[in-house]
Motif scaffolding. Sequence first.
Motif, PDB file in Angstrom:
ATOM      1  N   ALA A 137       7.585  13.164 -68.862  1.00 60.44           N
ATOM      2  CA  ALA A 137       7.776  14.057 -70.624  1.00 60.44           C
ATOM      3  C   ALA A 137       7.621  15.172 -71.308  1.00 60.44           C
ATOM      4  CB  ALA A 137       6.949  12.873 -71.686  1.00 60.44           C
ATOM      5  N   CYS A 157      21.007   8.214 -73.548  1.00 63.66           N
ATOM      6  CA  CYS A 157      20.229   7.954 -75.360  1.00 63.66           C
ATOM      7  C   CYS A 157      20.942   9.310 -75.978  1.00 63.66           C
ATOM      8  CB  CYS A 157      18.381   8.236 -75.178  1.00 63.66           C
ATOM      9  SG  CYS A 157      17.834   7.221 -74.225  1.00 63.66           S
ATOM     10  N   LYS A 163      17.273   4.067 -77.722  1.00 62.92           N
ATOM     11  CA  LYS A 163      16.536   4.547 -77.543  1.00 62.92           C
ATOM     12  C   LYS A 163      15.447   4.750 -75.914  1.00 62.92           C
ATOM     13  CE  LYS A 163      13.875   1.393 -81.339  1.00 62.92           C
ATOM     14  NZ  LYS A 163      12.272   0.737 -81.005  1.00 62.92           N
ATOM     15  N   VAL A 164      14.632   5.862 -75.653  1.00 60.63           N
ATOM     16  CA  VAL A 164      14.030   6.120 -73.682  1.00 60.63           C
ATOM     17  C   VAL A 164      14.131   5.123 -73.469  1.00 60.63           C
ATOM     18  CG1 VAL A 164      12.811   7.592 -73.032  1.00 60.63           C
ATOM     19  CG2 VAL A 164      14.091   8.428 -74.965  1.00 60.63           C
ATOM     20  N   GLY A 165      12.745   4.227 -74.092  1.00 61.21           N
ATOM     21  CA  GLY A 165      12.612   2.866 -72.949  1.00 61.21           C
ATOM     22  C   GLY A 165      13.488   1.819 -72.635  1.00 61.21           C
ATOM     23  N   TRP A 199       8.795   2.641 -71.058  1.00 60.91           N
ATOM     24  CA  TRP A 199       7.990   2.804 -72.451  1.00 60.91           C
ATOM     25  C   TRP A 199       6.885   3.892 -72.173  1.00 60.91           C
ATOM     26  CZ3 TRP A 199      10.945  -0.134 -75.873  1.00 60.91           C
ATOM     27  CH2 TRP A 199      11.574  -0.478 -75.048  1.00 60.91           C
ATOM     28  N   GLN A 202       8.437   6.981 -73.275  1.00 68.00           N
ATOM     29  CA  GLN A 202       9.113   7.053 -74.482  1.00 68.00           C
ATOM     30  C   GLN A 202       7.657   6.946 -75.755  1.00 68.00           C
ATOM     31  OE1 GLN A 202      11.323   3.607 -76.303  1.00 68.00           O
ATOM     32  NE2 GLN A 202      10.012   3.743 -77.537  1.00 68.00           N
ATOM     33  N   TYR A 222      12.298   7.803 -81.452  1.00 68.95           N
ATOM     34  CA  TYR A 222      11.729   6.158 -81.024  1.00 68.95           C
ATOM     35  C   TYR A 222      11.076   5.417 -81.570  1.00 68.95           C
ATOM     36  CZ  TYR A 222      11.026  10.676 -78.762  1.00 68.95           C
ATOM     37  OH  TYR A 222      11.497  11.830 -78.008  1.00 68.95           O
TER      38      TYR A 222
END
Length: 222
Positions: A137, A157, A163-165, A199, A202, A222
């Motif tokens: 990140a 994304c 969402k990144v997760g 996660w 994220q 997010y």
Amino acid sequence: MQKKFNVLPKTSWSASSIWALESKPFGVLVISLAILGIGEGLILLSDLGSAPWTVLSQGVSIQGGFSVGWASFMISCLVMLLWLPLKLRVGLGTLLNILVIALFLGLTAAFMPKPTALLSRYLYLIVGILLFGIGSAFYLTCHQGAGPRDGLMVGLCQRFRLKVGMVRTTMEVSVCVLGFLLGGKLGIGTLLFAISIGWVVQGTLLLLLNWPHSLHKRNRLY
């Protein structure tokens, strides 16, 4: 006209351009990638299963009859071809991603004691996953380019406003399954990494988005 969807927050350490050599972004970039490499080294030392992309490399090497290293290189090249329709660019972070992570992965594997007790091995695994995600990140928020897999994640994304997760978890689990079907070896660490790393990334990005250093707080992913 639809406004651009920003996946990564702008921070006080974000570079002015993708190839800029500025002290603060460069420092954060190198330290973040070092943390990521240490995390990957701890995961390796835990001996609880390789990361999903390594499992895929193992499977491809078995089917193709060449080394895991060559398989990993070819997979990275194929992943970067997927950057083209996503309009992603190679940057300073892309190159340092290869060099710094490999260096600190090697140093960690060479100098950190290898755990023998099961509890210690799980501790290495969990800390490794956290460091891997946090390092990912931070280096991405330098805005100087990403490694092949991180770039694909960010591109998907941005393109599909996801969402990144969710995107990272889907990528890792898919790679895990494909690698296993090709003959790669799974472990509990492989599965834990696949379902959690997205996660962690994220969650860290969310914290950075609300950090006092964040320069914008709109278009949230997010």
